[in-house]
Design an enzyme around this catalytic site. Structure first.
Site, PDB file in Angstrom:
ATOM      1  N   SER A   1      18.947   4.585 -33.462  1.00  8.92           N
ATOM      2  CA  SER A   1      17.618   4.383 -32.891  1.00  8.92           C
ATOM      3  C   SER A   1      17.542   4.907 -31.463  1.00  8.92           C
ATOM      4  CB  SER A   1      17.256   2.898 -32.931  1.00  8.92           C
ATOM      5  OG  SER A   1      15.961   2.672 -32.426  1.00  8.92           O
TER       6      SER A   1
ATOM      7  N   ALA B   1      17.507   8.732 -31.455  1.00  4.86           N
ATOM      8  CA  ALA B   1      16.209   9.240 -31.898  1.00  4.86           C
ATOM      9  C   ALA B   1      15.174   9.140 -30.782  1.00  4.86           C
ATOM     10  CB  ALA B   1      15.737   8.468 -33.127  1.00  4.86           C
ATOM     11  N   HIS B   2      15.144   7.998 -30.089  1.00  2.88           N
ATOM     12  CA  HIS B   2      14.217   7.845 -28.964  1.00  2.88           C
ATOM     13  C   HIS B   2      14.504   8.881 -27.875  1.00  2.88           C
ATOM     14  CE1 HIS B   2      13.270   3.956 -30.793  1.00  2.88           C
ATOM     15  NE2 HIS B   2      12.197   3.920 -30.019  1.00  2.88           N
ATOM     16  N   GLU B   3      15.791   9.114 -27.611  1.00  3.88           N
ATOM     17  CA  GLU B   3      16.151  10.051 -26.549  1.00  3.88           C
ATOM     18  C   GLU B   3      15.811  11.482 -26.926  1.00  3.88           C
ATOM     19  OE1 GLU B   3      16.701  10.569 -22.908  1.00  3.88           O
ATOM     20  OE2 GLU B   3      17.188   8.585 -23.710  1.00  3.88           O
TER      21      GLU B   3
END
Length: 471
Positions: free
Chosen positions: A361, A364-366
């Site tokens: 997660s 993916a955000h980064e």
């Protein structure tokens, strides 16, 4: 439904919808059912929550008046924030092309699924071919996932889109990739066994637009579309976009838009700017949550007659970080639970499976932020993937023993964390725009660390604040 009824429903939901792994047995959450979002019920049933909603609307109106009156007095023209929105969604045609590419990849996956079903039928007649067919299916899914990601990633890396357009493209890229994984996990085994038919193309397309990442052959549906509700939620989305543009224009740009134009900057200026970004950062954090997980998803649910609208739970009352991560975004959490945590937990153990969920997660955000801003600056990765992981065990028991104290600590973390995000990312963004271009510039090395130089105030000395008591 009364406010107490809403609270009881939330509490009962938490007890009945628990996902865990015990002695290798998987206990999944309840299936989809018709239910409203918590804020929908709270706003309808509680005058207190409605008043808080009205407060945010009034803040928006005040910011709107501030923008209009300030620009009218200073520049002799009326600015309603459209310039910031137009700049934020610049080159929208290129963004639409990238979205259309991923949409075509998602649509092309269905005939590939039908072809794999035919291959599975052949493997049932000739069992010796079964391992080859299974391997072809796995390789095919990986190839489609790579195809969905490679073009947007390369295009955004080659030529940067503006922030709003790039965030939309990257989020849609991940959404389609996650949906394709869900379809593959649900339909792949039935292609080999032949026990269940494949979904119709109509249902497949419905799933691609439905506000869920978990594939099911059927979803609970409402009886009619309330177009007034759809229009109201889309108006909320538009208002929140204006809201965030006002925050950016009035609170962020005055502090950071000139960052890098001067060779030096005083440390006190940075500290003052960071604390000034705390309040707008939290307001943007709350508005972003409401915009995406409430207004946007509820609008699409209403148009698609999608009955289950529990996209989040009452994360704002929790005192444990583990509960916060589960309740903040049930749409993504459910996908991570079903496709990463549950398959891994019986083999790797719950701690490692939990950490891998956080890692996936956070990465993916980064990736979304890196592609959106045009540089890699892992501030969110540290906050979410490092500090957040550490806080999960630290608040597991203490949050239960002292819920009020740790709820306050969590909100303090939200304030400080969002203030840091709304400071460091704009600093890096404007440093790359304002500082001289060097041969040593890198996508992965922050430019704001070296340009400008951070100095203390001239003749600065530390003075003991307790000296007054010794005189």
């Amino acid at each position: 439904m009364t406010e107490n009824g809403v609270r009881n429903r939330l509490k009962n939901g938490k007890k009945s919808e628990v996902s865990s792994v015990t002695n290798g047995d998987v206990i999944k959450e309840n299936e989809f059912k018709v239910r409203e979002s918590p804020l929908t019920e709270l706003i309808q049933s509680s005058l207190h929550i409605r008043a808080i909603y009205n407060i945010f609307v009034v803040i928006l109106l005040v910011l709107f008046c501030d923008t209009v009156i300030y620009d009218l007095v200073e520049r002799g023209k009326i600015n309603i924030g459209l310039g910031v929105i137009a700049a934020g969604f610049g080159d929208i045609r290129r963004g639409m092309k990238l979205w259309l590419y991923d949409f075509c990849i998602a649509m092309a996956f269905y005939p590939l699924l039908v072809a794999y079903s035919w291959a599975g039928k052949v493997s049932r007649k000739y069992p010796v071919l079964r391992p080859t067919v299974m391997m072809l299916g796995i390789v095919g899914v990986i190839a489609v996932e790579v195809a969905a990601a490679i073009v947007p990633v390369v295009e955004l890396g080659r030529k940067h889109l503006e922030l709003g357009s790039s965030i939309t493209v990257t989020c849609e890229m991940f959404r389609y990739m996650m949906k394709l994984v869900s379809v593959s996990v649900a339909c792949g085994p039935r292609c080999l066994s032949g026990n269940l038919p494949l979904p119709t193309f109509k249902h497949y397309v419905y799933f691609m637009f439905a506000p869920t990442l978990l594939y099911r052959d059927q979803y609970p549906r409402t009886k009619r579309i309330r177009w007034g509700v759809v229009v109201f939620h889309f108006l909320e989305v538009a208002a929140i976009i204006f809201y965030n543009c006002f925050l950016w224009e009035r609170f962020i740009m005055p502090y950071w838009s000139d960052y890098g134009k001067e060779r030096t900057v005083e440390a006190g200026t940075l500290v003052r700017g960071m604390f000034a970004c705390v309040l707008p950062g939290v307001i943007s954090f709350l508005c972003g949550f409401y915009c995406v997980l409430h207004a946007w998803l509820n609008a699409w649910s209403e148009m698609l007659k999608f009955g289950d609208r529990l996209f989040y739970e009452d994360w704002w009352t929790t005192s444990q970080f583990s509960l916060y991560y589960r309740r903040w975004n049930r749409v993504v959490h459910s996908w991570l639970r079903d496709h990463i945590y549950i398959p891994l937990a019986p083999h790797a153990g719950r701690p490692l499976a939990t950490y891998l969920v956080f890692l996936v997660s956070a990465i993916a955000h980064e990736v979304i932020l890196a592609l959106s801003f045009g540089f890699f600056y892992p501030v969110l990765l540290v906050e979410f993937g490092l500090i957040g992981v550490v806080m999960v065990p630290l608040t597991a028991k203490s949050g239960q023993l002292f819920p009020n104290v740790f709820n306050l600590i969590m909100w303090l973390g939200f304030f400080i964390g969002n203030g840091i995000l709304w400071s460091l990312y704009p600093m890096e963004y404007f440093a790359r725009r304002n500082c001289p271009v060097l041969e040593t510039d890198s996508y992965f090395i922050p430019k704001s660390w070296s340009c400008p130089e951070v100095i203390l105030k001239p003749n600065w000395t530390f003075q003991n604040p307790l000296r007054i008591f010794t005189k």
